[in-house]
Design a protein around this motif. Structure first.
Motif: not given
Length: 403
Positions: A227, A235-238, A263, A229, A260, A92-93, A95-96
């Motif tokens: 990613s 950026t909100g699709w993750r 994705a 993003s 999670t 999920c992006g 970040t994850e």
């Protein structure tokens, strides 16, 4: 009831950046702080996501085609042979993907080297995993890597080095020589590397992004994270990924499933469409952002900001305050919000002087309060309006003069 919180939760508090964001919202300020576009994502990608939703791709899903195409891209861009079945984890992006990578390799007491100034989320992931961040200061104004500083930061507990290139917040693209220094350290010290390459397609002035994994002996010790993003304005699709040796990628996938599970399914389908975009799309992306960068530099230089270093990639300007400005970075940003209706990020949030290793000599860190980060991933109309507001403020108050 606060006693019910974990020690980890208690260690995370709202940053000055978050507090300023709340102030900006109350003042309805133009957002040049956060790194997300305010213009539409490409139509063909949105259409693909809509088609996936209409086709009821609503459940847990893993789209193998993303991995297959990523393997092709990495081969083409960096010459790396990636097994799409075993070496890639969709997360999920970025970040994850980064967090899962840290949890996969860091044990309590392990040290992780980061280059300062540094994107703020890395530290949190490392400390949650029980690791200790060790910061190596890049030398302003060009944010160059000093090999001696890097060597002095290393100990027997050094487990990994984190590299973000092109870099947030400075826009630096690490040179081939600097990357070779980092690679040599990893090889000799048997360290792993975690790279954040989300701005890999956003470079300027003929600078080229080079993945650390492409250096001799580095593919087997590097975790690449990236990613959709930044490249595709979603950026909100993750939807992000980690590319790593099979045993590490497997661990990242297992951690991802525990956190999670999957994705977003329709956006994974759209990701495949995005990654198949024509080469012209990526060239246009660079040109558009380079034009926005140049517009912002000209505008900010006109009101006194200093640019000894011009960003080579990403979509951020790390602008040095006017030489005769008596305000700190936080004070200046407050003025921008309240008087001009424009919000940026004070640079102090990206520096970690208090966390520098005892093994690294302390330096003059006065410059830590002299930088402001502006995001230029905004529409031309937004940037023009911000320029107008900043120009009026400069003329009316002389913010760049001694106060």
């Amino acid at each position: 009831m606060e006693k019910k919180l974990s020690s980890v939760a208690k260690s995370f508090t709202a940053s000055p950046i978050q507090e300023l964001s709340h102030l900006a919202q109350r003042c309805n300020a133009i957002n040049l702080a956060e790194g997300f576009p305010d213009f539409p994502a490409p139509t063909h990608i949105k259409d693909s996501a809509i088609a996936a939703i209409n086709s009821d791709f609503n459940q847990y899903r893993h789209v193998q085609g993303i991995c297959d195409h990523l393997a092709e891209m990495v081969k083409k861009m960096h010459g790396l042979d990636i097994n799409s079945l075993t070496d890639i984890a969709i997360c999920c992006g970025q970040t994850e993907a980064f967090a899962a990578a840290v949890f996969a390799i860091i044990d309590k007491g392990d040290e992780v080297v980061l280059f300062d100034p540094c994107y703020e989320t890395y530290e949190g992931c490392i400390t949650m995993a029980g690791g200790n961040p060790v910061y190596v200061a890049l030398d302003p104004p060009h944010w160059t890597l000093d090999p001696d500083k890097l060597m002095k930061s290393l100990t027997g507990r050094t487990k990994a080095i984190v590299l973000n290139s092109p870099q947030n917040p400075t826009g630096k693209v690490f040179t081939k020589d600097e990357l070779e220094i980092i690679a040599e350290v990893c090889r000799v010290r048997n360290c792993l590397a975690i790279t954040d390459e989300v701005y890999e397609h956003v470079t300027f002035d003929n600078n080229k992004h080079i993945s650390l994994a492409s250096f001799l002996g580095m593919q087997e010790r590097t975790i690449i994270t990236s990613s959709l993003s930044k490249t595709f304005s979603v950026t909100g699709w993750r939807v992000g990924w980690a590319i790593a040796p099979a045993f590490i990628a497997s661990a990242i996938r297992n951690i991802h499933v525990k956190i999670t599970d999957s994705a977003p399914a329709p956006f994974q389908e759209a990701a495949l469409t995005a990654l198949r975009s024509a080469p012209e799309y990526f060239e246009s992306l660079k040109k558009d952002y380079e034009s926005k960068r140049d517009f912002m530099i000209k505008m900010l230089a006109g009101i006194g900001f200093k640019f000894q270093f011009k960003p080579e990639g990403s979509f951020f300007l790390f602008a040095e305050l006017p030489e005769n400005c008596a305000l700190s970075d936080v004070e200046y940003v407050k003025e921008l919000i309240q008087e001009a209706g424009v919000v940026a990020v004070p640079g102090c949030g990206f520096f970690h002087a208090n966390l520098l290793s005892d093994k690294v000599p302390k330096e003059d860190c006065s410059y830590h309060r002299r930088y402001i980060r502006f995001a230029f991933c905004k529409s031309d109309s937004t940037l023009a309006t911000a320029a107008q507001k900043l120009g009026k403020l400069y003329k009316s108050s002389g913010m760049s003069k001694d106060t």
